[in-house]
Design an enzyme around this catalytic site. Structure first.
Site, PDB file in Angstrom:
ATOM      1  N   LYS A  65       0.807  -1.227   0.000  1.00 35.86           N
ATOM      2  CA  LYS A  65       0.000   0.000   0.000  1.00 35.86           C
ATOM      3  C   LYS A  65       0.839   1.275   0.000  1.00 35.86           C
ATOM      4  CE  LYS A  65      -4.133  -1.888   2.234  1.00 35.86           C
ATOM      5  NZ  LYS A  65      -5.129  -1.706   3.311  1.00 35.86           N
ATOM      6  N   ASP A 100     -10.112   2.529   2.203  1.00 29.16           N
ATOM      7  CA  ASP A 100     -10.257   2.062   3.593  1.00 29.16           C
ATOM      8  C   ASP A 100     -10.899   3.166   4.435  1.00 29.16           C
ATOM      9  OD1 ASP A 100      -9.170  -0.486   3.269  1.00 29.16           O
ATOM     10  OD2 ASP A 100      -7.127   0.216   3.647  1.00 29.16           O
ATOM     11  N   GLY A 126      -1.190   1.596  13.053  1.00 28.91           N
ATOM     12  CA  GLY A 126      -0.536   0.988  11.893  1.00 28.91           C
ATOM     13  C   GLY A 126      -1.275   1.409  10.626  1.00 28.91           C
ATOM     14  N   ASN A 147      -1.985   4.003  21.193  1.00 27.36           N
ATOM     15  CA  ASN A 147      -1.243   2.897  20.582  1.00 27.36           C
ATOM     16  C   ASN A 147      -0.220   2.357  21.564  1.00 27.36           C
ATOM     17  OD1 ASN A 147      -0.772   1.273  18.214  1.00 27.36           O
ATOM     18  ND2 ASN A 147       1.202   2.300  18.010  1.00 27.36           N
ATOM     19  N   GLU A 151       5.196   6.581  20.303  1.00 26.67           N
ATOM     20  CA  GLU A 151       5.763   7.443  19.257  1.00 26.67           C
ATOM     21  C   GLU A 151       4.956   7.339  17.959  1.00 26.67           C
ATOM     22  OE1 GLU A 151       7.636   5.114  20.945  1.00 26.67           O
ATOM     23  OE2 GLU A 151       8.291   6.608  22.404  1.00 26.67           O
ATOM     24  N   ALA A 209     -12.030  -3.206  13.410  1.00 27.45           N
ATOM     25  CA  ALA A 209     -11.515  -3.487  12.059  1.00 27.45           C
ATOM     26  C   ALA A 209     -11.238  -4.970  11.876  1.00 27.45           C
ATOM     27  CB  ALA A 209     -10.243  -2.672  11.795  1.00 27.45           C
ATOM     28  N   TYR A 211     -11.968  -8.692  11.456  1.00 30.68           N
ATOM     29  CA  TYR A 211     -13.190  -9.370  10.985  1.00 30.68           C
ATOM     30  C   TYR A 211     -13.101 -10.887  11.086  1.00 30.68           C
ATOM     31  CZ  TYR A 211     -10.397  -9.347   6.695  1.00 30.68           C
ATOM     32  OH  TYR A 211      -9.380  -9.475   5.788  1.00 30.68           O
ATOM     33  N   GLY A 232     -15.986  -5.823  11.593  1.00 34.78           N
ATOM     34  CA  GLY A 232     -14.990  -5.450  10.596  1.00 34.78           C
ATOM     35  C   GLY A 232     -15.373  -5.793   9.168  1.00 34.78           C
TER      36      GLY A 232
END
Ligand code: NAP
Length: 265
Positions: A65, A100, A126, A147, A151, A209, A211, A232
């Site tokens: 991607k 998305d 991510g 998260n 960072e 998200a 699934y 998801g």
């Protein structure tokens, strides 16, 4: 006949072919949707070859991607997210998009959840987390990214602009939130949740998200707390719906695509 497809490595268990082919069948479109698995260092040749062969559109999945962003003309949202999951070869150079993000917002809209002016917590930063955070911010949410690696959350919040960030210890912010999205891989093929159940409440709309399984532990616990829950597969469905509409110009037959997808899950 038009050819569409998915490029990734691996793509073996993709649910996209039956979902898209159900749409072609429902609308009588002469098209096929096939999967391609180029070597990880050959995505540039794959995109070039697809254009030369007259392929009409490609979806893009892991690990390509980000690479594809540099091989096409990305739209502003895909450029901000830093990832392309849909390529449209009807122009030269081909255009790149990130459906998305639309998959996220259209999942909430489909379930009657208005995102404008809402407080949202995104768990995970991510690939999925990036699309989710930009989608929710653009829809008018105040976004907090939590998260495991702080960072990464901070980098994402800064690139979204106006978002806040923290570690998983900031999940207590869910108590005052309207919207919660799990964009981590926690819960995938395991009975685990990234969110302690004590933070869940009845005023939340929760999208997972993940699934597989369809009802994750997070969704089970959110439903028990009285929250609106969205699995998801809806996000997967609506990213495909958005790609289909972009490529063909037709309104997608959402029910036919949803039936085909859920039959395979
Ligand atoms: P990714 O880029 O590898 O990101 C994984 C995320 O999960 C990171 O934020 C990571 O945190 C976090 N994480 C992993 N293990 C964790 C743990 N044990 N505890 C807490 N956090 C943990 O993966 P991705 O592409 O974003 O995918 C994430 C999930 O979304 C996957 O399950 C994928 O199948 C799903 N997904 C669904 C759709 C859909 O259409 N429904 C679309 C895309 C992805 P760190 O930064 O600390 O490593």
């Amino acid at each position: 006949m038009q050819v569409f497809g998915l490029v990734g490595n691996p793509v073996g268990h993709s649910l996209s072919p039956p979902m898209h082919e159900a749409a072609y069948e429902a609308l009588g479109i002469d098209a096929r949707y096939v999967t391609f698995e180029p070597a990880v260092d050959e995505i540039d040749r794959a995109v070039e070859g697809a254009a030369a062969l007259g392929i009409a559109g490609l979806n893009v999945t892991i690990p390509f991607k980000r690479d594809v962003l540099d091989l096409v003309d990305p739209d502003p949202l895909a450029a901000r997210i830093g990832a392309v999951n849909t390529v449209d070869f009807s122009t030269t150079p081909p255009s790149g998009h990130n459906t998305d993000a639309a998959g996220v917002t259209r999942s909430f809209t489909h379930h009657g959840v208005d995102l404008d002016g809402r407080d949202a917590v995104v768990v995970g930063a991510g690939g999925a987390g990036r699309a989710v955070a930009f989608a929710l911010a653009d829809a008018g949410c105040a976004v907090h990214v939590a998260n495991r690696t702080v960072e990464t959350a901070e980098e994402l919040a800064a690139s979204v602009g106006g978002a806040t960030a923290g570690g998983l210890d900031t999940l207590e912010r869910i108590a005052g939130a309207d919207v919660l999205v799990n964009a981590t891989s926690v819960g995938m093929d395991e009975d685990a949740s990234p969110v302690p159940a004590e933070h869940l409440h009845g005023d939340l709309a929760v999208l997972d998200a993940v699934y597989s399984p369809i009802e994750t532990r997070l969704l089970r616990e959110a439903r028990a707390a009285g929250a609106t829950t969205i699995d998801g597969a809806w996000m997967l469905l609506f990213q495909g719906v958005d790609a289909f509409e972009r490529w063909t110009g037709h309104d997608a037959p959402v029910d036919a695509m949803n039936d085909a997808l859920r039959a395979r899950l």
